[in-house]
Design a protein around this motif. Structure first.
Motif, PDB file in Angstrom:
ATOM      1  N   GLY A 240      14.302  -6.244  -7.371  1.00 38.84           N
ATOM      2  CA  GLY A 240      15.406  -5.388  -6.974  1.00 38.84           C
ATOM      3  C   GLY A 240      16.761  -5.848  -7.455  1.00 38.84           C
ATOM      4  O   GLY A 240      17.731  -5.087  -7.383  1.00 38.84           O
ATOM      5  N   ASP A 241      16.855  -7.080  -7.954  1.00 39.01           N
ATOM      6  CA  ASP A 241      18.100  -7.547  -8.543  1.00 39.01           C
ATOM      7  C   ASP A 241      18.179  -7.227 -10.029  1.00 39.01           C
ATOM      8  O   ASP A 241      19.109  -7.649 -10.727  1.00 39.01           O
ATOM      9  CB  ASP A 241      18.267  -9.063  -8.317  1.00 39.01           C
ATOM     10  N   GLY A 242      17.159  -6.490 -10.542  1.00 40.76           N
ATOM     11  CA  GLY A 242      17.191  -6.064 -11.933  1.00 40.76           C
ATOM     12  C   GLY A 242      16.666  -7.074 -12.919  1.00 40.76           C
ATOM     13  O   GLY A 242      16.827  -6.903 -14.130  1.00 40.76           O
ATOM     14  N   GLN A 243      16.012  -8.125 -12.450  1.00 43.78           N
ATOM     15  CA  GLN A 243      15.465  -9.143 -13.337  1.00 43.78           C
ATOM     16  C   GLN A 243      14.001  -8.867 -13.659  1.00 43.78           C
ATOM     17  O   GLN A 243      13.256  -8.338 -12.829  1.00 43.78           O
ATOM     18  CB  GLN A 243      15.568 -10.528 -12.693  1.00 43.78           C
ATOM     19  N   VAL A 244      13.596  -9.255 -14.886  1.00 39.52           N
ATOM     20  CA  VAL A 244      12.186  -9.212 -15.275  1.00 39.52           C
ATOM     21  C   VAL A 244      11.615 -10.609 -15.071  1.00 39.52           C
ATOM     22  O   VAL A 244      12.111 -11.572 -15.666  1.00 39.52           O
ATOM     23  CB  VAL A 244      12.011  -8.772 -16.744  1.00 39.52           C
TER      24      VAL A 244
ATOM     25  N   GLU B  59       5.260 -17.267  -4.180  1.00 40.78           N
ATOM     26  CA  GLU B  59       5.645 -16.438  -3.033  1.00 40.78           C
ATOM     27  C   GLU B  59       5.828 -14.985  -3.449  1.00 40.78           C
ATOM     28  O   GLU B  59       5.356 -14.069  -2.772  1.00 40.78           O
ATOM     29  CB  GLU B  59       6.932 -16.969  -2.401  1.00 40.78           C
ATOM     30  N   LEU B  60       6.484 -14.758  -4.580  1.00 38.32           N
ATOM     31  CA  LEU B  60       6.660 -13.395  -5.067  1.00 38.32           C
ATOM     32  C   LEU B  60       5.328 -12.825  -5.530  1.00 38.32           C
ATOM     33  O   LEU B  60       5.021 -11.654  -5.285  1.00 38.32           O
ATOM     34  CB  LEU B  60       7.677 -13.375  -6.205  1.00 38.32           C
ATOM     35  N   PHE B  61       4.516 -13.641  -6.193  1.00 37.96           N
ATOM     36  CA  PHE B  61       3.194 -13.221  -6.644  1.00 37.96           C
ATOM     37  C   PHE B  61       2.383 -12.658  -5.478  1.00 37.96           C
ATOM     38  O   PHE B  61       1.826 -11.563  -5.553  1.00 37.96           O
ATOM     39  CB  PHE B  61       2.479 -14.424  -7.269  1.00 37.96           C
TER      40      PHE B  61
ATOM     41  N   ALA C  36       8.733  -5.766  -2.939  1.00 40.88           N
ATOM     42  CA  ALA C  36       9.433  -6.925  -3.504  1.00 40.88           C
ATOM     43  C   ALA C  36       9.610  -6.822  -5.010  1.00 40.88           C
ATOM     44  O   ALA C  36      10.369  -7.600  -5.586  1.00 40.88           O
ATOM     45  CB  ALA C  36       8.680  -8.211  -3.165  1.00 40.88           C
ATOM     46  N   GLY C  37       8.918  -5.913  -5.655  1.00 40.86           N
ATOM     47  CA  GLY C  37       9.049  -5.807  -7.094  1.00 40.86           C
ATOM     48  C   GLY C  37       8.201  -4.691  -7.663  1.00 40.86           C
ATOM     49  O   GLY C  37       7.235  -4.238  -7.035  1.00 40.86           O
TER      50      GLY C  37
ATOM     51  N   SER D 172      11.197 -10.153  -0.022  1.00 38.24           N
ATOM     52  CA  SER D 172      11.860  -8.909  -0.391  1.00 38.24           C
ATOM     53  C   SER D 172      13.377  -9.064  -0.339  1.00 38.24           C
ATOM     54  O   SER D 172      14.098  -8.624  -1.245  1.00 38.24           O
ATOM     55  CB  SER D 172      11.408  -7.776   0.530  1.00 38.24           C
ATOM     56  N   ARG D 173      13.875  -9.702   0.683  1.00 42.20           N
ATOM     57  CA  ARG D 173      15.325  -9.886   0.802  1.00 42.20           C
ATOM     58  C   ARG D 173      15.858 -10.845  -0.269  1.00 42.20           C
ATOM     59  O   ARG D 173      16.995 -10.704  -0.721  1.00 42.20           O
ATOM     60  CB  ARG D 173      15.667 -10.398   2.200  1.00 42.20           C
ATOM     61  N   ARG D 174      15.030 -11.785  -0.678  1.00 46.49           N
ATOM     62  CA  ARG D 174      15.475 -12.740  -1.708  1.00 46.49           C
ATOM     63  C   ARG D 174      15.637 -12.070  -3.068  1.00 46.49           C
ATOM     64  O   ARG D 174      16.625 -12.323  -3.769  1.00 46.49           O
ATOM     65  CB  ARG D 174      14.482 -13.896  -1.805  1.00 46.49           C
ATOM     66  N   VAL D 175      14.657 -11.244  -3.456  1.00 44.73           N
ATOM     67  CA  VAL D 175      14.674 -10.681  -4.810  1.00 44.73           C
ATOM     68  C   VAL D 175      15.205  -9.247  -4.844  1.00 44.73           C
ATOM     69  O   VAL D 175      15.430  -8.699  -5.927  1.00 44.73           O
ATOM     70  CB  VAL D 175      13.269 -10.737  -5.438  1.00 44.73           C
TER      71      VAL D 175
END
Length: 470
Positions: free
Chosen positions: A184-188, A198-200, A210-211, A453-456
């Motif tokens: 959500g911050d626009g990063q790949v 954790e994101l995985f 989250a992505g 989710s809040r982190r990314v």
């Protein structure tokens, strides 16, 4: 009014803002991406967002047909700056509507590359399982698919991935080796069990909270044939067949995955003539072993009552759709479900009392799947696990829009004494999530998913809001 906006609404992806998006802002979006961009009034919006499920009613501020991860990232950044939410559509099997958000279509992300030496396939977010099965077969390989190979790989897997061979091969998410994700911050970001684990795990079970997954590498399985398919019995035999199934499935090894369903077959040409217009009980089975062994495994169920149709036989791996016999034509559909901890005689009686053939219900299917075995031992993903799963599918035609959710949830409630209260995210209807936010996860999983989710996605532009996490 377009055909798309006339379809019955189910639930909307709640936008971050409801401000009108200007023509200049849409022009800015077109300059930021390589793929096509349409505004809400463009006729191509209808075609681009059409999928298998015809029930959702989409009212986007814009639609982006992404051709790369860069397109997805640029769209997310454009939306974030303007305080607009982002929705995602691929094969269109979900029953969520997207309103007041920019919708990214991932249909054009169609890479499908098998690495036979590594026993993996790398797919883009627009690839369906049918294409994977076709590509893997020449190498003696197959995949952990859903009940229909028409479903997208990414959507199935990010929802956990419970398929017809789950007791032997586990959940689909247990087979994922790496993903390329736009947050959500626009990063790949590249993620794996060892790279931002954790994101995985949040993406596997958290859908797009989250992505947005643009590419995924999945481990394939060694399988060329199986013994399986469906046996259909008359509705009058429902009690005998369902109680026999309950006892029979307890003695099966993990080489056999099975489920049972009450089907109210439409009186239409699409239904096989012997089943047309009837309420029937469908026993589904997928056995990994030689035909002679499969015959012995299934024989107790064949003796319970006289089958109307018996379609169980040895089949090539690519014919896995024959196990559940899911519909193949687009339809107006609604679904819900629940995990189940225990299935005993009382459970079966409760299900029959709520949804048995004696009732006239606006429901196509009520099912119980035995999904333990390897599925219970998996550790990937942010999602609950249980030995059984119940599901309800109903026609979401306009006269039934208000009726279907009440009936469906009533059937689920009938099994509440045996349920932990959680539901797989791929089975969670918009109404289920609205009534029970977070029902797709345990309290611990919900907290972990929300934290990631809040982190990314600090501004909450992705699916966390739609899934009741924000």
């Amino acid at each position: 009014m377009t055909e798309l906006s006339m379809r019955p609404a189910t639930a909307a992806t709640e936008p971050v803002t409801t401000e009108t998006t200007s023509a200049q802002e849409i022009a800015d979006l077109r300059r930021a991406v390589s793929g096509p961009v349409w505004d809400p009034g463009d006729v191509d919006v209808v075609t681009e967002l059409a999928g298998f499920n015809l029930a959702p009613s989409h009212e986007p501020v814009a639609v982006v047909a992404a051709t790369s991860a860069a397109d997805v990232a640029a769209t997310v950044r454009w939306a974030r700056v303007r305080g607009i939410g982002v929705g995602v559509v691929a094969t269109g099997h979900a029953d969520f509507s997207h309103r007041g958000v920019v919708v990214i279509s991932t249909k054009r992300l169609d890479r499908c590359q098998v690495d036979a030496a590594e026993r993996t396939v790398t797919v883009g977010a627009g690839v369906k399982w049918a294409r994977v099965l076709e590509a893997a077969a020449p190498h003696g390989l197959s995949a952990v698919t859903g009940s229909s190979s028409d479903v997208g790989v990414v959507g199935f897997t990010t929802g956990g991935g419970i398929g017809p061979l789950v007791r032997r091969f586990g959940y689909g998410c247990d087979r994922v080796r790496r993903m390329q994700v736009v947050t959500g911050d626009g990063q790949v970001r590249e993620v794996s069990p060892t790279q931002d684990a954790e994101l995985f795990n949040a993406v596997l079970g958290g859908k797009d909270a989250a992505g947005i997954v643009v590419e995924m590498t999945v481990e394939l399985v060694e399988m060329t044939r199986f013994y399986g398919g469906s046996i259909f019995f008359d509705g009058a035999d429902a009690s005998a067949v369902m109680h026999a199934w309950r006892t029979w499935q307890l003695g099966l090894t993990e080489n056999t995955t099975t489920s049972i369903a009450i089907l109210r077959m439409p009186d239409m040409e699409a239904a096989p003539p012997p089943l047309r217009g009837r309420t029937v009980v469908q026993v589904r089975v997928a056995h990994l072993g030689p035909e002679i062994e499969g015959l012995e495994v299934v024989s107790p169920m064949r003796r319970v009552a006289t089958p109307i149709v018996d379609m169980v036989a040895e089949m090539p791996a690519g014919a896995i759709d024959a196990v559940h016999c899911d519909p193949t034509e687009p339809m107006l559909a609604w679904a819900t479900g629940a995990f189940v901890d225990t299935v005993d005689d009382d459970t079966i009686d409760a299900l029959l009392a709520a949804a048995g053939p004696q009732h006239e219900l606006p429901v196509i299917m009520v099912e119980l799947r035995a999904i333990g075995g390897a599925g219970m031992r998996g550790t990937a993903g942010c999602l609950p696990r249980a030995p059984y799963l119940m599901g309800v599918i109903a026609p979401m035609v306009p006269p039934l829009v208000d009726v279907v959710p009440a009936v469906g949830h009533g059937i689920v409630d009938a099994l509440a004494p045996w349920s932990p209260g959680t539901v797989p995210v791929n089975f969670a209807s918009p109404q289920t999530i609205a009534a029970r936010p977070g029902a797709c996860w345990t309290a611990e999983e919900r907290a972990r998913l929300t934290e990631v989710s809040r982190r990314v996605d600090p501004d909450g532009v992705l699916g966390g809001r739609r899934l009741g996490l924000r």
